[in-house]
Motif scaffolding. Structure first.
Motif, PDB file in Angstrom:
ATOM      1  N   GLN A   1       0.921  -1.338   0.001  1.00 52.71           N
ATOM      2  CA  GLN A   1      -0.002   0.079  -0.138  1.00 52.71           C
ATOM      3  C   GLN A   1       0.865   1.249   0.096  1.00 52.71           C
ATOM      4  O   GLN A   1       0.620   2.210  -0.556  1.00 52.71           O
ATOM      5  CB  GLN A   1      -0.628  -0.130   1.208  1.00 52.71           C
ATOM      6  CG  GLN A   1      -2.118  -0.702   1.238  1.00 52.71           C
ATOM      7  CD  GLN A   1      -3.038  -0.691   2.274  1.00 52.71           C
ATOM      8  OE1 GLN A   1      -2.778  -0.704   3.415  1.00 52.71           O
ATOM      9  NE2 GLN A   1      -4.553  -0.497   2.009  1.00 52.71           N
TER      10      GLN A   1
ATOM     11  N   ASN B   1      -8.714   1.279   7.434  1.00 53.35           N
ATOM     12  CA  ASN B   1      -8.002   2.276   6.173  1.00 53.35           C
ATOM     13  C   ASN B   1      -8.367   3.465   6.631  1.00 53.35           C
ATOM     14  O   ASN B   1      -7.611   4.365   6.258  1.00 53.35           O
ATOM     15  CB  ASN B   1      -8.596   1.469   4.927  1.00 53.35           C
ATOM     16  CG  ASN B   1      -7.472   0.607   4.663  1.00 53.35           C
ATOM     17  OD1 ASN B   1      -6.492   0.200   5.155  1.00 53.35           O
ATOM     18  ND2 ASN B   1      -7.867  -0.434   3.544  1.00 53.35           N
TER      19      ASN B   1
ATOM     20  N   ALA C   1      -8.926   6.089  -3.308  1.00 52.30           N
ATOM     21  CA  ALA C   1      -8.762   5.331  -4.155  1.00 52.30           C
ATOM     22  C   ALA C   1      -7.780   4.028  -3.740  1.00 52.30           C
ATOM     23  O   ALA C   1      -8.167   2.869  -4.058  1.00 52.30           O
ATOM     24  CB  ALA C   1      -8.377   5.840  -5.542  1.00 52.30           C
ATOM     25  N   LEU C   2      -6.982   4.384  -3.090  1.00 55.62           N
ATOM     26  CA  LEU C   2      -5.749   3.456  -2.470  1.00 55.62           C
ATOM     27  C   LEU C   2      -6.635   2.558  -1.585  1.00 55.62           C
ATOM     28  O   LEU C   2      -6.431   1.286  -1.740  1.00 55.62           O
ATOM     29  CB  LEU C   2      -4.853   4.198  -1.968  1.00 55.62           C
ATOM     30  CG  LEU C   2      -3.667   3.323  -1.172  1.00 55.62           C
ATOM     31  CD1 LEU C   2      -2.884   2.415  -2.164  1.00 55.62           C
ATOM     32  CD2 LEU C   2      -2.619   4.042  -0.530  1.00 55.62           C
ATOM     33  N   HIS C   3      -7.363   3.114  -0.573  1.00 56.96           N
ATOM     34  CA  HIS C   3      -7.869   2.331   0.454  1.00 56.96           C
ATOM     35  C   HIS C   3      -9.119   1.503   0.088  1.00 56.96           C
ATOM     36  O   HIS C   3      -9.568   0.742   1.075  1.00 56.96           O
ATOM     37  CB  HIS C   3      -8.019   3.131   1.737  1.00 56.96           C
ATOM     38  CG  HIS C   3      -6.427   3.332   2.545  1.00 56.96           C
ATOM     39  ND1 HIS C   3      -6.355   4.599   2.990  1.00 56.96           N
ATOM     40  CD2 HIS C   3      -5.550   2.598   2.572  1.00 56.96           C
ATOM     41  CE1 HIS C   3      -4.996   4.349   3.763  1.00 56.96           C
ATOM     42  NE2 HIS C   3      -4.501   3.258   3.232  1.00 56.96           N
ATOM     43  N   THR C   4      -9.659   1.873  -0.864  1.00 56.63           N
ATOM     44  CA  THR C   4     -11.015   1.154  -1.295  1.00 56.63           C
ATOM     45  C   THR C   4     -10.665   0.211  -2.573  1.00 56.63           C
ATOM     46  O   THR C   4     -11.548  -0.465  -2.841  1.00 56.63           O
ATOM     47  CB  THR C   4     -12.146   2.124  -1.768  1.00 56.63           C
ATOM     48  OG1 THR C   4     -11.647   2.775  -2.862  1.00 56.63           O
ATOM     49  CG2 THR C   4     -12.514   3.023  -0.601  1.00 56.63           C
ATOM     50  N   SER C   5      -9.610  -0.035  -2.727  1.00 54.65           N
ATOM     51  CA  SER C   5      -8.923  -0.971  -3.809  1.00 54.65           C
ATOM     52  C   SER C   5      -9.443  -2.383  -3.529  1.00 54.65           C
ATOM     53  O   SER C   5      -9.108  -2.872  -2.297  1.00 54.65           O
ATOM     54  CB  SER C   5      -7.572  -0.775  -4.270  1.00 54.65           C
ATOM     55  OG  SER C   5      -7.265  -1.726  -4.797  1.00 54.65           O
ATOM     56  N   GLU C   6     -10.093  -2.961  -4.496  1.00 55.92           N
ATOM     57  CA  GLU C   6     -10.268  -4.418  -4.127  1.00 55.92           C
ATOM     58  C   GLU C   6      -9.018  -5.214  -4.012  1.00 55.92           C
ATOM     59  O   GLU C   6      -8.998  -6.375  -3.349  1.00 55.92           O
ATOM     60  CB  GLU C   6     -11.108  -4.964  -5.321  1.00 55.92           C
ATOM     61  CG  GLU C   6     -12.793  -4.563  -5.102  1.00 55.92           C
ATOM     62  CD  GLU C   6     -13.432  -5.273  -3.950  1.00 55.92           C
ATOM     63  OE1 GLU C   6     -13.381  -6.447  -3.769  1.00 55.92           O
ATOM     64  OE2 GLU C   6     -14.119  -4.633  -3.133  1.00 55.92           O
ATOM     65  N   VAL C   7      -7.945  -4.914  -4.760  1.00 51.20           N
ATOM     66  CA  VAL C   7      -7.044  -5.565  -4.569  1.00 51.20           C
ATOM     67  C   VAL C   7      -6.534  -5.700  -3.300  1.00 51.20           C
ATOM     68  O   VAL C   7      -6.011  -6.889  -2.717  1.00 51.20           O
ATOM     69  CB  VAL C   7      -5.780  -4.820  -5.385  1.00 51.20           C
ATOM     70  CG1 VAL C   7      -4.439  -5.683  -5.342  1.00 51.20           C
ATOM     71  CG2 VAL C   7      -6.078  -4.860  -6.885  1.00 51.20           C
ATOM     72  N   PHE C   8      -6.235  -4.718  -2.300  1.00 46.93           N
ATOM     73  CA  PHE C   8      -5.985  -4.745  -1.146  1.00 46.93           C
ATOM     74  C   PHE C   8      -7.000  -5.351  -0.055  1.00 46.93           C
ATOM     75  O   PHE C   8      -6.773  -6.060   0.788  1.00 46.93           O
ATOM     76  CB  PHE C   8      -5.616  -3.195  -0.541  1.00 46.93           C
ATOM     77  CG  PHE C   8      -4.388  -2.610  -1.213  1.00 46.93           C
ATOM     78  CD1 PHE C   8      -3.048  -3.423  -1.132  1.00 46.93           C
ATOM     79  CD2 PHE C   8      -4.516  -1.591  -1.996  1.00 46.93           C
ATOM     80  CE1 PHE C   8      -1.907  -2.900  -1.617  1.00 46.93           C
ATOM     81  CE2 PHE C   8      -3.045  -1.235  -2.746  1.00 46.93           C
ATOM     82  CZ  PHE C   8      -2.365  -1.962  -2.259  1.00 46.93           C
TER      83      PHE C   8
ATOM     84  N   ALA D   1       2.028   1.709  -3.504  1.00 45.65           N
ATOM     85  CA  ALA D   1       1.135   2.332  -4.282  1.00 45.65           C
ATOM     86  C   ALA D   1       0.982   3.720  -4.210  1.00 45.65           C
ATOM     87  O   ALA D   1       0.690   4.483  -5.177  1.00 45.65           O
ATOM     88  CB  ALA D   1      -0.027   1.471  -4.076  1.00 45.65           C
TER      89      ALA D   1
ATOM     90  N   ALA E   1       1.367   6.648  -6.795  1.00 40.65           N
ATOM     91  CA  ALA E   1       0.303   7.748  -7.041  1.00 40.65           C
ATOM     92  C   ALA E   1       0.608   9.013  -6.889  1.00 40.65           C
ATOM     93  O   ALA E   1       0.461   9.947  -7.566  1.00 40.65           O
ATOM     94  CB  ALA E   1      -0.960   7.339  -6.290  1.00 40.65           C
TER      95      ALA E   1
END
Length: 295
Positions: free
Chosen positions: A68, A158, A96-103, A71, A75
């Motif tokens: 994170q 997050n 955008a970073l903390h709502t990413s499905e990836v994380f 990332a 950004a």
């Protein structure tokens, strides 16, 4: 049974256990979890495995936070000088970073790899303590539900780190006299955060998240073990000792409820300490546990 698999695992790797005990104990002492672990009524082998699971979970969360941080820095590097001086634009990056499905997916996998086994370990230990004829299933629905509930807690975790960074960015913007100075200050904060030395991607936060998840896993497993025993009647909240225990948790100390009823903790209703379905402010960094009531 799950317990049998633990014995097989340890017999095959006794040297590894011996080498990692000191490191695990240092970790547990640092996390101030001895009292919590003592409440679980584990055998020596089970406790060592629980410590290993805890360490694996913490290591995995450290990795996720590092990703994170990287990332975020990438950004930030892509933003224009003008955007770096705009708290609204920086907020969009953080969201955008903390709502990413990836994380979210990575956190869920971490729970499945380390904290779901901890749930099973605590649950089976409690079940067999009450009735050694009972068989614990590692495929029970409660453990899967726990994983999903922990994932739902990740956005709240997050949010606190988002708020922390945005306050730092806002201060940097206020201190910068020119657009270039503001941009450099924001980039510097991002770089420090990404190293993990301070802020939301640090080891301190990894320990906090790990403790939150381990408390939830162990207490959730205990409750499921009691349910499967079919002889447990109720549960009693046991607050962690020390001045750091929040007031609502100290107030809940000694509260007794039926097994299928929630504790009232602050404004939350928690089935067990660390219950991820409750409010984040009553769960994050919780070290409380609970005791069995038989009549």
């Amino acid at each position: 049974m799950f317990r049998s698999s633990l014995s097989d695992y340890c017999e095959k790797d006794q040297l590894r256990w011996a080498l990692m005990c000191e490191a695990c104990w240092e970790l547990i002492v640092k996390a101030d979890d001895d009292e919590f672990l003592d409440s679980l009524e584990l055998t020596y082998v089970e406790r060592k495995l629980l410590e290993e699971l805890y360490k694996q979970g913490e290591d995995r969360i450290v990795e996720i936070l590092e990703l994170q941080g990287e990332a975020l820095q990438e950004a930030i590097a892509e933003l224009s000088e003008e955007s770096l001086g705009d708290i609204g634009e920086l907020g969009k990056v953080m969201i955008a970073l903390h709502t990413s499905e990836v994380f979210g997916d990575l956190f869920e996998q971490a729970v499945q790899d380390a904290f779901e086994p901890l749930f099973n370990l605590a649950g089976e230990s409690e079940l067999l303590e009450l009735d050694d004829e009972k068989v614990w299933s590692t495929k029970n629905k409660a453990a899967k539900k726990f994983v999903k509930e922990i994932r739902s807690l990740v956005p709240d975790m997050n949010q606190s780190s988002t708020d922390t960074l945005l306050r730092s960015f806002e201060k940097a913007i206020d201190e910068g006299n020119t657009p270039s100075e503001r941009a450099l200050l924001v980039q510097g904060i991002s770089a420090i955060a990404a190293t993990g030395e301070d802020g939301p991607f640090s080891m301190v936060r990894a320990q906090r998240v790990s403790r939150t998840m381990s408390t939830a896993a162990a207490n959730g497993g205990k409750l499921e073990g009691w349910k499967q025993s079919e002889i447990a009647k109720g549960k009693k909240w046991r607050s962690a000792a020390g001045s750091r225990t929040r007031k609502t948790h100290r107030k809940a100390n000694g509260q007794v409820v039926d097994l299928d009823k929630p504790f009232k903790v602050g404004k939350s209703k928690l089935m067990y300490p660390g219950d991820p379905s409750g409010e984040a402010k009553e769960i994050i960094n919780c070290r409380c546990t609970m005791q069995l009531v038989l009549d």
